[in-house]
Structures are given as structure tokens and as C-alpha cells.
Design a protein around this motif. Structure first.
Motif, mmCIF file in Angstrom:
data_model
loop_
_atom_site.group_PDB
_atom_site.id
_atom_site.type_symbol
_atom_site.label_atom_id
_atom_site.label_comp_id
_atom_site.label_asym_id
_atom_site.label_seq_id
_atom_site.Cartn_x
_atom_site.Cartn_y
_atom_site.Cartn_z
ATOM 1 N N MET A 8 10.406 22.992 77.536
ATOM 2 C CA MET A 8 11.694 22.826 78.218
ATOM 3 C C MET A 8 12.079 24.111 78.955
ATOM 4 O O MET A 8 12.564 24.080 80.094
ATOM 5 C CB MET A 8 12.782 22.419 77.217
ATOM 6 N N GLY A 9 11.846 25.246 78.303
ATOM 7 C CA GLY A 9 12.137 26.521 78.931
ATOM 8 C C GLY A 9 11.274 26.768 80.155
ATOM 9 O O GLY A 9 11.755 27.256 81.190
ATOM 10 N N LEU A 10 9.993 26.426 80.074
ATOM 11 C CA LEU A 10 9.083 26.614 81.201
ATOM 12 C C LEU A 10 9.435 25.681 82.355
ATOM 13 O O LEU A 10 9.342 26.068 83.525
ATOM 14 C CB LEU A 10 7.637 26.381 80.755
ATOM 15 N N LEU A 11 9.838 24.457 82.054
ATOM 16 C CA LEU A 11 10.233 23.511 83.101
ATOM 17 C C LEU A 11 11.401 24.078 83.914
ATOM 18 O O LEU A 11 11.363 24.076 85.153
ATOM 19 C CB LEU A 11 10.625 22.170 82.468
ATOM 20 N N VAL A 12 12.423 24.559 83.228
ATOM 21 C CA VAL A 12 13.606 25.071 83.921
ATOM 22 C C VAL A 12 13.243 26.308 84.746
ATOM 23 O O VAL A 12 13.671 26.447 85.898
ATOM 24 C CB VAL A 12 14.724 25.402 82.908
ATOM 25 N N ALA A 13 12.436 27.205 84.170
ATOM 26 C CA ALA A 13 12.013 28.398 84.904
ATOM 27 C C ALA A 13 11.180 28.020 86.125
ATOM 28 O O ALA A 13 11.343 28.607 87.208
ATOM 29 C CB ALA A 13 11.217 29.324 83.981
ATOM 30 N N HIS A 14 10.314 27.030 85.979
ATOM 31 C CA HIS A 14 9.450 26.589 87.076
ATOM 32 C C HIS A 14 10.274 26.000 88.216
ATOM 33 O O HIS A 14 10.072 26.331 89.392
ATOM 34 C CB HIS A 14 8.451 25.553 86.545
ATOM 35 N N ARG A 15 11.217 25.146 87.877
ATOM 36 C CA ARG A 15 12.035 24.523 88.925
ATOM 37 C C ARG A 15 12.852 25.562 89.684
ATOM 38 O O ARG A 15 12.934 25.529 90.925
ATOM 39 C CB ARG A 15 12.969 23.478 88.317
ATOM 40 N N THR A 16 13.440 26.501 88.955
ATOM 41 C CA THR A 16 14.246 27.531 89.614
ATOM 42 C C THR A 16 13.380 28.424 90.492
ATOM 43 O O THR A 16 13.780 28.802 91.598
ATOM 44 C CB THR A 16 14.980 28.373 88.555
ATOM 45 N N ALA A 17 12.181 28.757 90.022
ATOM 46 C CA ALA A 17 11.274 29.592 90.815
ATOM 47 C C ALA A 17 10.904 28.908 92.125
ATOM 48 O O ALA A 17 10.861 29.553 93.182
ATOM 49 C CB ALA A 17 10.013 29.898 90.000
ATOM 50 N N LEU A 18 10.648 27.601 92.078
ATOM 51 C CA LEU A 18 10.288 26.865 93.294
ATOM 52 C C LEU A 18 11.470 26.775 94.250
ATOM 53 O O LEU A 18 11.295 26.852 95.474
ATOM 54 C CB LEU A 18 9.789 25.465 92.926
ATOM 55 N N ARG A 19 12.676 26.620 93.714
ATOM 56 C CA ARG A 19 13.872 26.573 94.563
ATOM 57 C C ARG A 19 14.105 27.925 95.243
ATOM 58 O O ARG A 19 14.463 27.985 96.426
ATOM 59 C CB ARG A 19 15.094 26.173 93.731
ATOM 60 N N ARG A 20 13.915 29.002 94.502
ATOM 61 C CA ARG A 20 14.056 30.329 95.095
ATOM 62 C C ARG A 20 13.028 30.538 96.205
ATOM 63 O O ARG A 20 13.338 31.098 97.260
ATOM 64 C CB ARG A 20 13.860 31.402 94.011
ATOM 65 N N GLU A 21 11.800 30.106 95.950
ATOM 66 C CA GLU A 21 10.736 30.248 96.939
ATOM 67 C C GLU A 21 11.060 29.484 98.215
ATOM 68 O O GLU A 21 10.890 30.001 99.324
ATOM 69 C CB GLU A 21 9.419 29.754 96.339
ATOM 70 N N ARG A 22 11.549 28.259 98.051
ATOM 71 C CA ARG A 22 11.899 27.453 99.222
ATOM 72 C C ARG A 22 13.072 28.076 99.980
ATOM 73 O O ARG A 22 13.078 28.098 101.220
ATOM 74 C CB ARG A 22 12.256 26.027 98.793
ATOM 75 N N PHE A 23 14.032 28.612 99.242
ATOM 76 C CA PHE A 23 15.189 29.259 99.885
ATOM 77 C C PHE A 23 14.736 30.465 100.703
ATOM 78 O O PHE A 23 15.200 30.674 101.832
ATOM 79 C CB PHE A 23 16.191 29.689 98.816
ATOM 80 N N GLU A 24 13.819 31.265 100.138
ATOM 81 C CA GLU A 24 13.323 32.445 100.848
ATOM 82 C C GLU A 24 12.563 32.035 102.104
ATOM 83 O O GLU A 24 12.675 32.683 103.154
ATOM 84 C CB GLU A 24 12.422 33.269 99.930
ATOM 85 N N GLN A 25 11.784 30.968 101.994
ATOM 86 C CA GLN A 25 11.038 30.478 103.164
ATOM 87 C C GLN A 25 11.981 29.998 104.255
ATOM 88 O O GLN A 25 11.772 30.277 105.454
ATOM 89 C CB GLN A 25 10.079 29.368 102.749
ATOM 90 N N GLU A 26 13.015 29.283 103.876
ATOM 91 C CA GLU A 26 13.979 28.783 104.864
ATOM 92 C C GLU A 26 14.751 29.935 105.509
ATOM 93 O O GLU A 26 14.999 29.920 106.718
ATOM 94 C CB GLU A 26 14.955 27.809 104.181
ATOM 95 N N ARG A 27 15.089 30.943 104.725
ATOM 96 C CA ARG A 27 15.807 32.094 105.273
ATOM 97 C C ARG A 27 14.916 32.882 106.234
ATOM 98 O O ARG A 27 15.379 33.331 107.289
ATOM 99 C CB ARG A 27 16.296 33.008 104.152
ATOM 100 N N SER A 28 13.633 33.013 105.863
ATOM 101 C CA SER A 28 12.700 33.712 106.749
ATOM 102 C C SER A 28 12.527 32.966 108.065
ATOM 103 O O SER A 28 12.412 33.559 109.124
ATOM 104 C CB SER A 28 11.340 33.879 106.056
ATOM 105 N N GLY A 29 12.511 31.620 107.955
ATOM 106 C CA GLY A 29 12.364 30.795 109.153
ATOM 107 C C GLY A 29 13.554 30.939 110.098
ATOM 108 O O GLY A 29 13.385 30.940 111.318
ATOM 109 N N ARG A 30 14.751 31.054 109.526
ATOM 110 C CA ARG A 30 15.958 31.212 110.350
ATOM 111 C C ARG A 30 15.987 32.576 111.028
ATOM 112 O O ARG A 30 16.492 32.718 112.138
ATOM 113 C CB ARG A 30 17.206 31.035 109.489
ATOM 114 N N GLU A 31 15.431 33.573 110.354
ATOM 115 C CA GLU A 31 15.421 34.929 110.919
ATOM 116 C C GLU A 31 14.353 35.045 112.028
ATOM 117 O O GLU A 31 14.468 35.819 112.937
ATOM 118 C CB GLU A 31 15.171 35.959 109.824
#
Length: 398
Positions: A375-398
Motif C-alpha cells: 500500500m505504501g509503495l502504491l501511493v509513493a509510485h502514483r505520486t512519483a508519476l504525477r510529479r514526473e508528468r507535472f514536470e514534463q508539462e511545465r517543461s513543455g510550457r517553457e
């Protein structure tokens, strides 16, 4: 300063060591401490606290709130527990499990860190599988059920089969990894080692894991399908050729066991548990009190009745309807979050949750380390992927 860098790195390393130690927790019992994983967890806790204070950064996920609410209700049951000593012991366990899941979240911040944790679990389960196979090869005679050290055979089987989807996900995801050959072979070795325990639950849940392997081919097309079929076929053939006939016969009696009126005494236990739940549906008898209160109620027909053999029923009897609602709600919330992950990760975690929820239907795994680790790994995994996608989207806007 150096401490600001050193402590988080040390905490991350200890997080990985903790994940690795969970499959091996019962290899040795340390006097005055307990299992190996408990010792690692205590050290991880101490270093993590200093790392969090030093960084002044602490975060949590809504899923942690659901976990906290369940543990908080369990803690509240101390006020009406029928066995205060047993309840205190169980609360300490729940606090450690919840704390571990929360701290893993702090120190597995990105996809690479989570993947390293997956690798640590597979290394741990591979060592356990290797020890199982060595015990089998060196045995003077063939036991009906194999296990090692202080491990229960059923627990061993579940720990081993939980590694199969993770290993296969890592095989498909980490194409340049030095451990890729281990990820490829683990579904075969882990399946064989699990069958040696002759656990029928392990057989059913392991079948779900191999089904995941069979259907998950990544982006490799028809070649991947052939490879998947080959891996699953190799696991089945090796089991049929190598595993003791007693073990194969026992796991093959799943349908017969389900068809029997007693289900090896479980029906008697479940009936007694339901009767007790009806008597106290709101508050229950207190967390951890089943083993102290229920044996006289169950009687001889349920192997003494010290275990509920069902995590959901145990939650209902010990914590009442509200406790059961908090427990099931926590699991369903994780299903919801898993279902919102990208395709490959969604398949992995929905499979893992299906396996865990199936295990909990016939075993008291609600307060065991592997489910809370996952359960702990699932939550950490989902948050890590969301952060990664957010960084990619921010880089794309820049």
C-alpha cells in the motif's frame, strides 16, 4: 550543510533496506527486538525523523488519511476492548505499519526511487525463493509442505507470489537494468518455490500473478506474447516435473476444499465470528482481541479459533461496522487511485490489489507487513508519476 544531504540519502538507503528485509523478516528473531525487518524499521524511523526535521519537509497523500482513520479507530477501541493487553500489542503493530508506509512516501520521491524499492523487494523474495529451493534439494525426504526458518508456509507463499507481478513489471520497464535477467526468471523460480509450501491460497493468488505475466507484454507486440506464454509454460512444466506430488495434490484440491462444508474448519470459525459481530455490530470486541476472546466461542470445530482466517471478518468482529467500513474503504480508495494511473502501472497495481484482497479473504493479513508495504509503495509510485508528468508539462510550457 553535509548533514542536510547525508541524512536524506541515509534514510533513502534504509527505506530500500526495509523493503528488502520484509520478505526475509522471519529468517531470524532477535532477542528483545523481534524480526529483522523490525530492527531495520526502528533504525529507519530514527534516521527519518532527523532527516525530516533537517529538511523541514513532510508530506502525505489522501490515502494516508484513510490509513490513519482506520488506525485511529483501532486505537479508540482500547476504551472498550475485551482484552486490553492484546489490543495494546496490536495498536503498536498498526502504528509501526502506518508509520512505515508514511515514511516510505517521504524518501521514495521519484520513479527511479520507487523502482529501486521494487528491485529491493525482488532481491529479498529471490533470496527467500533460493533458500526454499535449497531446503527442497537438500531434504532427506520430501515433506508435504516446505518453509524456512520461522516462516509460516502460507505466509511464505504469499510473499513469494506478490513478487511475480513486480518482477515482470520491472522486466518490461527497466530494459537496461543489470537485474533484468533476475526479473525474467523470477516468475518461474518464485512460482516453484511457492508451490513447495503447498499453500492453496498461494496457488490461487499465484495463478492471478501468472495471468498478469501472460497478458502483460509491454510494447513488444506478438514477440512479447510468445515470450509471455513461454515463461508461464516453463513455470507450469517445472512445477509439474519437480514439485513433490503431495504439494501438487494439496494445491490441486482447491475445488474440493471449497466444496467441503467445513473448508478445513474455516466455516465454523466464520459462523462464530458472524454471530459475535451481530452481538456487537457497532464497537466490536477491541482491536487484536480475537485470539483472546473467540476460541471458547468457536469451539473445537475451528482448530481452536485463535485466528479468524479472514481479515474482513476480523476487522468487523474486533472494530465493529465502522472499523470494517474504514478498512474496506481504505482498500477501495487505493483501487480508485490505482485505476487512475498510466496503463502499465494501472495493470500492475490493480493486479497487486486483487491479490492482496484475495489473500485477506482467507488469511489475517490486515496487520501483516507485506500488505502495508505494498500500500505504501502504491501511493509513493502514483505520486512519483504525477510529479514526473507535472514536470514534463511545465517543461513543455517553457
Amino acid at each position: 550543510g553535509p548533514k542536510a544531504v547525508l541524512l536524506p540519502r541515509a534514510a533513502h538507503a534504509l527505506a530500500l533496506l526495509l523493503v528488502l528485509s520484509v520478505p526475509l523478516s522471519n529468517l531470524a528473531i532477535i532477542s528483545g527486538v523481534g524480526t529483522v525487518s523490525r530492527l531495520v524499521g526502528l533504525v529507519f524511523l530514527g534516521v527519518s525523523i532527523f532527516a525530516i526535521i533537517g529538511s523541514r519537509r513532510f508530506s502525505f497523500h489522501p490515502a494516508h488519511v484513510a490509513m490513519f482513520l482506520f488506525v485511529a479507530w483501532a486505537f479508540a477501541s482500547l476504551m472498550w476492548s475485551w482484552s486490553l493487553g492484546a489490543s495494546v500489542t496490536r495498536i503498536v503493530t498498526y502504528a509501526q505499519l502506518f508509520g512505515g508506509a508514511l515514511l516510505l512516501y517521504q524518501f521514495l520521491p521519484d520513479r527511479q526511487a520507487v523502482h529501486r524499492a521494487f528491485s529491493a523487494y525482488i532481491i529479498g523474495t529471490s533470496i527467500l525463493a533460493g533458500l526454499m529451493l535449497m531446503a527442497f534439494v537438500q531434504a532427506d525426504f520430501l515433506y508435504r509442505r516446505f518453509s524456512v526458518a520461522y516462516f509460516n508456509a502460507n505466509d511464505t507463499a504469499q510473499i513469494l507470489v506478490l513478487g511475480i507481478p513486480i518482477a515482470w513489471y520491472m522486466f518490461l520497464s527497466e530494459k537496461g537494468s543489470k537485474l533484468r535477467f533476475l526479473y525474467l526468471l523470477y516468475p518461474i523460480a518464485g512460482s516453484l518455490a511457492a508451490i513447495l509450501t503447498a499453500s492453496r491460497t498461494g496457488f490461487v493468488v499465484g495463478s492471478l500473478a501468472l495471468f498478469y505475466v501472460l497478458l502483460t507484454r509491454g510494447r513488444t507486440g506478438s514477440k512479447g506474447t510468445f515470450r509471455n506464454v513461454l515463461i508461464v509454460a516453463a513455470a507450469v512444466v517445472l512445477i509439474m516435473q519437480v514439485a513433490p506430488s503431495d504439494a501438487i495434490g494439496r494445491v490441486g484440491s482447491v475445488r474440493q476444499s471449497i466444496g467441503e462444508e467445513s473448508m478445513d474448519g474455516r466455516v465454523t470459525i466464520w459462523q462464530a465470528g458472524l454471530e459475535q459481530f451481530v452481538k456487537g455490530p457497532v464497537l466490536g470486541i477491541g482491536v487484536g482481541a480475537w485470539a483472546e476472546v473467540m476460541p471458547p466461542v468457536v469451539g473445537k470445530g475451528g482448530f481452536g479459533g485463535s485466528s479468524a482466517h479472514n481479515a474482513y471478518l476480523e476487522a468487523a468482529v474486533e472494530l465493529g461496522f465502522l472499523g470494517l467500513l474504514a478498512f474496506v474503504g481504505m482498500l477501495l480508495l487505493l483501487v480508485l487511485y490505482a485505476n487512475r494511473m498510466p496503463r502499465d502501472e494501472r495493470r500492475l497495481w490493480l493486479t497487486m490489489l486483487a491479490m492482496l484482497m484475495a489473500i485477506m479473504f482467507v488469511m489475517n493479513w490486515g496487520w501483516f507487513k507485506p500488505p502495508w508495504l505494498m500500500m505504501g509503495l502504491l501511493v509513493a509510485h502514483r505520486t512519483a508519476l504525477r510529479r514526473e508528468r507535472f514536470e514534463q508539462e511545465r517543461s513543455g510550457r517553457e
